[in-house]
Design a protein around this motif. Structure first.
Motif, mmCIF file in Angstrom:
data_model
loop_
_atom_site.group_PDB
_atom_site.id
_atom_site.type_symbol
_atom_site.label_atom_id
_atom_site.label_comp_id
_atom_site.label_asym_id
_atom_site.label_seq_id
_atom_site.Cartn_x
_atom_site.Cartn_y
_atom_site.Cartn_z
ATOM 1 N N PRO A 1 6.903 3.756 -0.005
ATOM 2 C CA PRO A 1 7.505 2.710 -0.842
ATOM 3 C C PRO A 1 7.021 1.205 -0.437
ATOM 4 O O PRO A 1 6.720 0.528 -1.165
ATOM 5 C CB PRO A 1 9.056 3.060 -0.733
ATOM 6 C CG PRO A 1 9.054 4.339 -0.380
ATOM 7 C CD PRO A 1 7.869 4.648 0.567
ATOM 8 N N ALA A 2 6.908 1.069 0.836
ATOM 9 C CA ALA A 2 6.627 -0.179 1.398
ATOM 10 C C ALA A 2 5.032 -0.615 0.960
ATOM 11 O O ALA A 2 4.827 -1.774 0.532
ATOM 12 C CB ALA A 2 6.860 -0.408 2.740
ATOM 13 N N LEU B 1 3.347 0.750 -1.413
ATOM 14 C CA LEU B 1 3.369 0.678 -2.958
ATOM 15 C C LEU B 1 3.768 -0.479 -3.383
ATOM 16 O O LEU B 1 2.975 -1.161 -4.506
ATOM 17 C CB LEU B 1 3.962 1.887 -3.656
ATOM 18 C CG LEU B 1 3.368 3.276 -3.290
ATOM 19 C CD1 LEU B 1 4.324 4.311 -3.818
ATOM 20 C CD2 LEU B 1 2.082 3.307 -3.447
ATOM 21 N N THR B 2 4.809 -1.318 -2.866
ATOM 22 C CA THR B 2 5.129 -2.520 -3.361
ATOM 23 C C THR B 2 4.192 -3.454 -2.885
ATOM 24 O O THR B 2 4.309 -4.674 -3.626
ATOM 25 C CB THR B 2 6.862 -2.593 -2.842
ATOM 26 O OG1 THR B 2 6.801 -2.481 -1.516
ATOM 27 C CG2 THR B 2 7.589 -1.742 -3.414
ATOM 28 N N ARG B 3 3.887 -3.602 -1.629
ATOM 29 C CA ARG B 3 2.972 -4.766 -1.284
ATOM 30 C C ARG B 3 1.495 -4.436 -1.814
ATOM 31 O O ARG B 3 0.913 -5.531 -2.153
ATOM 32 C CB ARG B 3 2.869 -4.586 0.283
ATOM 33 C CG ARG B 3 4.089 -5.304 0.846
ATOM 34 C CD ARG B 3 3.877 -5.339 2.245
ATOM 35 N NE ARG B 3 4.353 -4.032 2.844
ATOM 36 C CZ ARG B 3 4.523 -3.836 4.144
ATOM 37 N NH1 ARG B 3 4.140 -4.651 4.971
ATOM 38 N NH2 ARG B 3 4.851 -2.652 4.547
ATOM 39 N N GLY B 4 1.195 -3.232 -1.866
ATOM 40 C CA GLY B 4 -0.187 -2.945 -2.634
ATOM 41 C C GLY B 4 -1.438 -3.538 -1.822
ATOM 42 O O GLY B 4 -2.447 -3.740 -2.193
ATOM 43 N N LYS B 5 -1.305 -3.770 -0.452
ATOM 44 C CA LYS B 5 -2.236 -4.202 0.330
ATOM 45 C C LYS B 5 -3.139 -2.798 0.802
ATOM 46 O O LYS B 5 -2.346 -2.094 1.802
ATOM 47 C CB LYS B 5 -1.824 -4.912 1.648
ATOM 48 C CG LYS B 5 -1.274 -6.367 1.166
ATOM 49 C CD LYS B 5 -0.126 -6.942 2.169
ATOM 50 C CE LYS B 5 -1.055 -7.240 3.235
ATOM 51 N NZ LYS B 5 -0.265 -7.961 4.531
ATOM 52 N N ASP C 1 -2.613 -1.908 4.676
ATOM 53 C CA ASP C 1 -1.206 -1.180 4.901
ATOM 54 C C ASP C 1 -1.578 0.204 4.524
ATOM 55 O O ASP C 1 -0.834 0.948 5.364
ATOM 56 C CB ASP C 1 -0.263 -1.826 4.099
ATOM 57 C CG ASP C 1 0.284 -3.312 4.630
ATOM 58 O OD1 ASP C 1 0.037 -3.658 5.764
ATOM 59 O OD2 ASP C 1 0.984 -3.827 3.710
#
Length: 177
Positions: free
Chosen positions: A50-51, A53-57, A60
């Protein structure tokens, strides 16, 4: 005609041969370690996906993938050690006809086991080194030259050890012993 062995020698040999079963708890313990790796893998998925997917980097996502690959390689290594070690040192598995039986089971001797072990360690080390280099691309990441030097040194040590072991196995095979 061979003279029969004394009873003491027969019982001693039988006891020594039966002592191989003392290894069985080690393999059960390795199954426990495999379960722990599975729990850590699931935790990584639940926490980090989830982290990412939310940052989208992209970096990562690559680091997450490397972490999951690292855990998978460790689990594969454990499974190879469990199955091959048990079959080589304790008892043969009675699953010869099972459709899911890996082809290498029953054919991987101690030498092959050593080579798979060192190859897995080298790949795990390479993944850890790549992850450390990926972390350098993070904004504000300060490289730790000591840590990187250790990672590179250890990786090269594993590679050199693997090459030496492969050469030793090759020479042993050539000599016929």
């Amino acid at each position: 005609m061979d003279k029969p062995k004394p009873a003491t020698e027969v019982w001693l040999e039988r006891g020594l041969f039966a002592s191989r079963w003392l290894m069985a708890p080690f393999y059960v313990g390795l199954v426990g370690a495999l379960v722990v790796l599975l729990v850590v893998f699931v935790q990584e998925m639940v926490h980090d996906v989830p982290a990412v997917l939310t940052r989208g980097k992209p970096d990562d996502a690559i680091v997450l993938a490397l972490s999951l690959i690292d855990l998978s390689l460790g689990a594969n290594l454990l499974l190879i050690m469990i199955l091959s070690g048990y079959e080589n040192f304790v008892s043969k598995f009675d699953v010869a006809e099972h459709a899911d039986r890996p082809e290498w089971m029953g054919t991987l001797d101690f030498s092959g086991l050593k080579m798979k072990l060192i190859a897995s360690i080298i790949v795990i080390s390479a993944v850890a080194l790549l992850r450390a280099f990926m972390a350098l691309s993070e904004p504000g990441a300060a490289p730790d030259p000591t840590k990187l030097s250790w990672l590179i040194g250890l990786h090269l040590t594993f590679v050199v050890s693997g090459v030496i072991m492969a050469v030793m196995d090759w020479l042993t095979g050539k000599s016929g012993h």
